[in-house]
Design a protein around this motif. Structure first.
Motif, PDB file in Angstrom:
ATOM      1  N   LYS A   1       0.819  -1.217   0.000  1.00 11.80           N
ATOM      2  CA  LYS A   1       0.000   0.000   0.000  1.00 11.80           C
ATOM      3  C   LYS A   1       0.857   1.274   0.000  1.00 11.80           C
ATOM      4  CE  LYS A   1      -4.049  -1.916   0.064  1.00 11.80           C
ATOM      5  NZ  LYS A   1      -4.964  -1.734  -1.103  1.00 11.80           N
ATOM      6  N   LYS A   2       2.184   1.099  -0.159  1.00 10.87           N
ATOM      7  CA  LYS A   2       3.120   2.236  -0.198  1.00 10.87           C
ATOM      8  C   LYS A   2       2.978   3.134   1.032  1.00 10.87           C
ATOM      9  CE  LYS A   2       3.215   2.192  -5.261  1.00 10.87           C
ATOM     10  NZ  LYS A   2       4.408   1.340  -5.297  1.00 10.87           N
ATOM     11  N   ALA A   3       2.905   2.488   2.201  1.00 11.47           N
ATOM     12  CA  ALA A   3       2.720   3.223   3.458  1.00 11.47           C
ATOM     13  C   ALA A   3       3.877   4.177   3.732  1.00 11.47           C
ATOM     14  CB  ALA A   3       2.559   2.235   4.610  1.00 11.47           C
ATOM     15  N   PHE A   4       5.090   3.796   3.354  1.00  5.97           N
ATOM     16  CA  PHE A   4       6.254   4.656   3.609  1.00  5.97           C
ATOM     17  C   PHE A   4       6.060   6.028   2.964  1.00  5.97           C
ATOM     18  CE2 PHE A   4      10.313   6.565   2.586  1.00  5.97           C
ATOM     19  CZ  PHE A   4      11.060   6.378   3.740  1.00  5.97           C
ATOM     20  N   ASP A   5       5.644   6.032   1.704  1.00  2.00           N
ATOM     21  CA  ASP A   5       5.479   7.297   0.981  1.00  2.00           C
ATOM     22  C   ASP A   5       4.396   8.160   1.610  1.00  2.00           C
ATOM     23  OD1 ASP A   5       7.426   6.468  -0.838  1.00  2.00           O
ATOM     24  OD2 ASP A   5       5.954   5.482  -2.122  1.00  2.00           O
ATOM     25  N   ILE A   6       3.305   7.529   2.044  1.00  2.00           N
ATOM     26  CA  ILE A   6       2.197   8.271   2.669  1.00  2.00           C
ATOM     27  C   ILE A   6       2.638   8.860   4.005  1.00  2.00           C
ATOM     28  CG2 ILE A   6      -0.170   8.118   3.540  1.00  2.00           C
ATOM     29  CD1 ILE A   6       0.004   7.686   0.547  1.00  2.00           C
ATOM     30  N   ILE A   7       3.337   8.050   4.807  1.00  2.00           N
ATOM     31  CA  ILE A   7       3.774   8.507   6.136  1.00  2.00           C
ATOM     32  C   ILE A   7       4.805   9.623   6.010  1.00  2.00           C
ATOM     33  CG2 ILE A   7       5.028   7.798   8.223  1.00  2.00           C
ATOM     34  CD1 ILE A   7       3.662   5.060   7.937  1.00  2.00           C
ATOM     35  N   MET A   8       5.695   9.533   5.012  1.00  2.00           N
ATOM     36  CA  MET A   8       6.740  10.539   4.838  1.00  2.00           C
ATOM     37  C   MET A   8       6.158  11.939   4.643  1.00  2.00           C
ATOM     38  SD  MET A   8       9.939  10.425   5.147  1.00  2.00           S
ATOM     39  CE  MET A   8      10.213  11.933   4.225  1.00  2.00           C
ATOM     40  N   LYS A   9       4.963  12.018   4.064  1.00  6.29           N
ATOM     41  CA  LYS A   9       4.327  13.311   3.816  1.00  6.29           C
ATOM     42  C   LYS A   9       3.910  14.004   5.112  1.00  6.29           C
ATOM     43  CE  LYS A   9       2.665  11.936  -0.766  1.00  6.29           C
ATOM     44  NZ  LYS A   9       1.482  11.648  -1.617  1.00  6.29           N
ATOM     45  N   CYS A  10       3.954  13.288   6.220  1.00  2.00           N
ATOM     46  CA  CYS A  10       3.564  13.853   7.516  1.00  2.00           C
ATOM     47  C   CYS A  10       4.755  14.423   8.284  1.00  2.00           C
ATOM     48  CB  CYS A  10       2.894  12.782   8.377  1.00  2.00           C
ATOM     49  SG  CYS A  10       1.394  12.086   7.676  1.00  2.00           S
ATOM     50  N   GLN A  11       5.956  14.325   7.730  1.00  2.91           N
ATOM     51  CA  GLN A  11       7.153  14.661   8.504  1.00  2.91           C
ATOM     52  C   GLN A  11       7.130  16.093   9.044  1.00  2.91           C
ATOM     53  OE1 GLN A  11      10.905  13.715   6.695  1.00  2.91           O
ATOM     54  NE2 GLN A  11      11.975  13.930   8.606  1.00  2.91           N
ATOM     55  N   LEU A  12       6.784  17.057   8.210  1.00  2.00           N
ATOM     56  CA  LEU A  12       6.753  18.451   8.651  1.00  2.00           C
ATOM     57  C   LEU A  12       5.746  18.639   9.777  1.00  2.00           C
ATOM     58  CD1 LEU A  12       7.689  21.371   8.331  1.00  2.00           C
ATOM     59  CD2 LEU A  12       5.942  21.662   6.546  1.00  2.00           C
ATOM     60  N   LEU A  13       4.582  18.016   9.658  1.00  2.00           N
ATOM     61  CA  LEU A  13       3.531  18.153  10.673  1.00  2.00           C
ATOM     62  C   LEU A  13       3.942  17.485  11.983  1.00  2.00           C
ATOM     63  CD1 LEU A  13       0.463  17.452   8.363  1.00  2.00           C
ATOM     64  CD2 LEU A  13       1.167  19.664   9.306  1.00  2.00           C
ATOM     65  N   VAL A  14       4.652  16.366  11.872  1.00  2.22           N
ATOM     66  CA  VAL A  14       5.162  15.695  13.076  1.00  2.22           C
ATOM     67  C   VAL A  14       6.179  16.593  13.771  1.00  2.22           C
ATOM     68  CG1 VAL A  14       6.561  13.757  13.903  1.00  2.22           C
ATOM     69  CG2 VAL A  14       4.717  13.349  12.273  1.00  2.22           C
ATOM     70  N   ASN A  15       7.041  17.198  13.003  1.00  4.88           N
ATOM     71  CA  ASN A  15       8.029  18.124  13.577  1.00  4.88           C
ATOM     72  C   ASN A  15       7.348  19.298  14.275  1.00  4.88           C
ATOM     73  OD1 ASN A  15      10.070  16.520  12.569  1.00  4.88           O
ATOM     74  ND2 ASN A  15      10.419  17.776  10.752  1.00  4.88           N
ATOM     75  N   GLN A  16       6.289  19.802  13.657  1.00  9.11           N
ATOM     76  CA  GLN A  16       5.559  20.932  14.236  1.00  9.11           C
ATOM     77  C   GLN A  16       4.834  20.526  15.524  1.00  9.11           C
ATOM     78  OE1 GLN A  16       3.066  22.151  10.973  1.00  9.11           O
ATOM     79  NE2 GLN A  16       4.682  23.369   9.994  1.00  9.11           N
ATOM     80  N   ALA A  17       4.361  19.278  15.581  1.00  8.64           N
ATOM     81  CA  ALA A  17       3.678  18.799  16.794  1.00  8.64           C
ATOM     82  C   ALA A  17       4.646  18.766  17.975  1.00  8.64           C
ATOM     83  CB  ALA A  17       3.087  17.410  16.546  1.00  8.64           C
ATOM     84  N   ASN A  18       5.914  18.432  17.685  1.00  7.94           N
ATOM     85  CA  ASN A  18       6.986  18.483  18.691  1.00  7.94           C
ATOM     86  C   ASN A  18       6.637  17.673  19.946  1.00  7.94           C
ATOM     87  OD1 ASN A  18       9.510  19.253  19.652  1.00  7.94           O
ATOM     88  ND2 ASN A  18       8.718  21.072  20.674  1.00  7.94           N
ATOM     89  N   LYS A  19       6.158  16.456  19.730  1.00  4.62           N
ATOM     90  CA  LYS A  19       5.840  15.564  20.844  1.00  4.62           C
ATOM     91  C   LYS A  19       6.759  14.346  20.777  1.00  4.62           C
ATOM     92  CE  LYS A  19       1.026  16.829  21.697  1.00  4.62           C
ATOM     93  NZ  LYS A  19       1.115  17.050  23.135  1.00  4.62           N
ATOM     94  N   LYS A  20       7.440  14.062  21.870  1.00  8.89           N
ATOM     95  CA  LYS A  20       8.498  13.052  21.911  1.00  8.89           C
ATOM     96  C   LYS A  20       8.026  11.699  21.386  1.00  8.89           C
ATOM     97  CE  LYS A  20      11.263  10.405  25.235  1.00  8.89           C
ATOM     98  NZ  LYS A  20      11.568  10.214  26.667  1.00  8.89           N
ATOM     99  N   TYR A  21       6.909  11.199  21.925  1.00 12.89           N
ATOM    100  CA  TYR A  21       6.498   9.837  21.578  1.00 12.89           C
ATOM    101  C   TYR A  21       5.968   9.745  20.149  1.00 12.89           C
ATOM    102  CZ  TYR A  21       7.194   8.582  26.441  1.00 12.89           C
ATOM    103  OH  TYR A  21       7.766   8.346  27.660  1.00 12.89           O
ATOM    104  N   ILE A  22       5.342  10.814  19.667  1.00 13.79           N
ATOM    105  CA  ILE A  22       4.880  10.803  18.281  1.00 13.79           C
ATOM    106  C   ILE A  22       6.070  10.777  17.337  1.00 13.79           C
ATOM    107  CG2 ILE A  22       3.657  12.120  16.507  1.00 13.79           C
ATOM    108  CD1 ILE A  22       1.779  13.127  18.660  1.00 13.79           C
ATOM    109  N   THR A  23       7.072  11.605  17.617  1.00 14.92           N
ATOM    110  CA  THR A  23       8.284  11.627  16.794  1.00 14.92           C
ATOM    111  C   THR A  23       8.979  10.268  16.804  1.00 14.92           C
ATOM    112  OG1 THR A  23       8.603  13.978  17.293  1.00 14.92           O
ATOM    113  CG2 THR A  23      10.498  12.779  16.421  1.00 14.92           C
TER     114      THR A  23
END
Length: 624
Positions: free
Chosen positions: A270-292
């Motif tokens: 299902k090409k999950a890697f490519d889909i998840i990679m698109k969230c990187q900026l938003l994950v960085n902005q969330a700045n939560k240890k366990y999510i990162t």
């Protein structure tokens, strides 16, 4: 029922609730921990059922009903926190009772139907007036379902699933309903509607998170399309705008699904890697240890060397370094735990991380003094735990940790830069040779071969012997398995090397299978349109062709068509097909196997000498 009858029923329920609230504590005091838990869950099941079917909302709005629920909640919370008695045993009973209740009469669908109906009421035109009592009743029901699912999630954490097949038979319909409800809220809804039910969604995701942590249940979740759903959720705007709330459970579920081969295969499909990679900026902005941490874990687990990009390199290295650092601390603790991670899980994660070359080299280092120290840190950890492999009383987690560490050492042994430090560790060499002498220790034997350590006499001969290698594309795995099963029956004395039996899905093909191609006498290629179009398959066939040209043992390549009239658009591959034996597609796979068998027998008038194989029940046959 008229209004008078409804009022009488409500009064009766209120009276019962008053009695239960008053007498609950004294009754529980006379019970054992397990009996107390079963009694409370039974009452909670009844409350949930009544509330779900009471569309008027009158019952759940009752004062004594609310008081009873509050008392029940506090008592159950005490059980979850205290974990008295044989908690793991009755936690399993508790989750079973809850799921059984949800499955009966498809109560789960009734609950979600009411939640979604309430959701529409809560998000209608703001000019439309909703009675305050209706809003309160809707909120009370949402709170009830949220709490109910949270208790299910808490019990699922400790529960032991005795039979995955039985669990799937009984509760797969419930799991489908959970996923469908989240679909409606994350895919078929809007931000306003989501905000109303977000707590309920969070508790449901927590339940799925804890159930998927039971690896045996992952195939069931794949069967109910959990992978397909979760990849779609991650791609939606509602998820991306709510990563601080949804990121941790959803990335954790991705991690859990990937721990089983079936889940990892589907995630990659299902090409999950490519889909998840698109969230990187938003994950960085969330700045939560366990999510990162979980986001980085998902990237490492799903990636291959082909996915390495500068934009994700830094995070993947940091996550992997943490695993390495924690594993060193974890191995020194009495319970083999550190920061919520078991040693088994950390080594399993490192094993996968080491399939990505730049991560392995980063952890082991490039300078000789650093590389020696870090390489031997793994041998020291191994020396402290390898005994559990042969300890009948050791638990599965301890054994899993030792097996994963053994595979990490195998990966290290493939690299000239680091294997010299393994060879230079005399204590490790003695240990690994000792393990290699035992039955069913294929990984230890492969390490010995890589380090050129002496094996028992028969096995050292076998290490240099040949076999049949099967090259195929994963889309043809079902055909491949049927073909290999038939071929094994036809040529029982010759071992067949196929990756799904010998490799983990995340292993680097070039480090494992290419070495087998070098020593194989026969390479059977399962050819199809998908194989011909795949860059990976092309590289593997190219390697086999070159190995055959340079071989001194007359290596033979046999092409087996997996489909009629397959398409090949690579001119060079088409040329290879003309130069080698091709077995045409036949609806009867036995006929194709027979023709392959004939080709093998004709191969240079082969004389077959059989030796016992070190890592299968078959025999290795040298064909000369």
């Amino acid at each position: 029922m008229n209004s008078t009858g409804l009022a009488e029923d409500t009064n009766g329920i209120e009276e019962i609730a008053s009695i239960v609230t008053k007498d609950l504590i004294p009754i529980l005091a006379e019970m054992t921990s397990q009996s107390r838990a079963i009694f409370l869950i039974t009452v909670l099941n009844i409350i949930t059922r009544i509330s779900a079917f009471d569309k008027s909302g009158i019952v759940i709005a009752g004062k004594m009903f609310k008081s009873m629920f509050s008392t029940l909640f506090n008592c159950l919370l005490g059980i979850v926190y205290d974990k008295n008695g044989d908690y793991q045993k009755y936690a399993s009973d508790m989750i079973d009772l809850i799921l059984m209740n949800l499955a009966q009469d498809m109560l789960v669908e009734q609950c979600f139907e009411r939640l979604l109906a309430n959701n529409k009421t809560s998000t209608t035109n703001p000019n439309t007036t909703t009675e305050p009592s209706a809003k309160d009743e809707n909120k009370s029901f949402r709170n009830l379902i949220t709490v109910y699912m949270k208790f299910a999630s808490g019990f699922a954490t400790e529960a032991v699933i005795q039979s995955a097949d039985e669990f799937e038979t009984k509760y797969s319909s419930v799991m489908k309903s959970l996923l469908n409800f989240i679909n409606k809220c994350l895919i078929d809804s809007n931000e306003s509607a989501f905000s109303v039910v977000q707590d309920a969604i969070g508790s449901i995701l927590s339940l799925i998170w804890n159930l998927t942590s039971k690896i045996a249940l992952v195939p069931m979740f794949v069967n109910v399309r959990c992978v397909e759903n979760i990849v779609e959720w991650i791609g939606k705007d509602i998820f991306r705008s709510n990563i601080p709330k949804l990121g941790e459970p959803i990335f954790a579920i991705v991690h859990n699904l990937s721990r089983h081969k079936k889940g990892l295969t589907e995630l990659r499909r299902k090409k999950a890697f490519d889909i998840i990679m698109k969230c990187q900026l938003l994950v960085n902005q969330a700045n939560k240890k366990y999510i990162t941490q979980l986001f980085g874990t998902s990237l490492i687990i799903l990636s291959t060397n082909d996915h390495v990009q500068e934009e994700n390199k830094k995070l993947m290295l940091q996550i992997s370094r943490n695993w390495y650092k924690w594993s060193q601390k974890c191995v020194k603790t009495d319970d083999l735990m550190y920061d919520g991670y078991s040693l088994s899980e950390l080594f399993a994660l490192l094993q996968r991380a080491f399939s990505i070359t730049f991560i392995m080299k980063d952890i082991l280092g490039n300078k000789s003094d650093v590389a020696e120290k870090s390489t031997q840190s793994f041998t020291k950890m191994f020396s402290s735990i390898y005994g559990v492999l042969f300890d009948e009383e050791a638990d599965d987690l301890e054994k899993s940790a030792a097996k994963s560490l053994l595979r990490i050492l195998l990966r290290i042994s493939y690299h000239k830069q680091y294997k010299k430090y393994l060879v230079g560790d005399d204590a490790f060499c003695v240990t690994i040779q000792s393990i290699a002498k035992r039955p069913k220790q294929d990984v230890a034997k492969r390490i010995c071969c890589n380090l050129q350590l002496k094996l028992p006499q028969d096995e050292s001969k076998i290490a240099a012997s040949s076999m049949i290698y099967i090259s195929y594309n994963w889309t043809d795995e079902e055909f491949c398995k049927n073909f290999v099963n038939a071929l094994s029956g036809s040529i029982s004395v010759i071992p067949i090397w196929v990756d799904y039996e010998r490799m983990e899905l995340w292993d680097d093909m070039r480090e494992y299978s290419f070495q087998v191609i070098e020593s194989a006498t026969i390479v059977v290629v399962i050819m199809s349109t998908a194989y011909a179009a795949s860059k990976t398959s092309y590289k593997e066939l190219n390697y086999a062709i070159e190995a055959a040209k340079n071989s001194t043992t007359n290596k033979k390549i046999i092409i087996v068509e997996a489909e009629p009239k397959f398409k090949c658009h690579r001119s060079r591959m088409s040329g290879w097909l003309k130069e080698n034996v091709v077995i045409s597609y036949d609806d009867n796979i036995g006929n194709m196997v027979s023709r392959v068998h004939e080709c093998i027998e004709r191969s240079n008038n082969a004389q077959i000498t059989c030796l016992p194989l070190i890592n299968t029940q078959s025999q290795v046959c040298s064909i000369t």
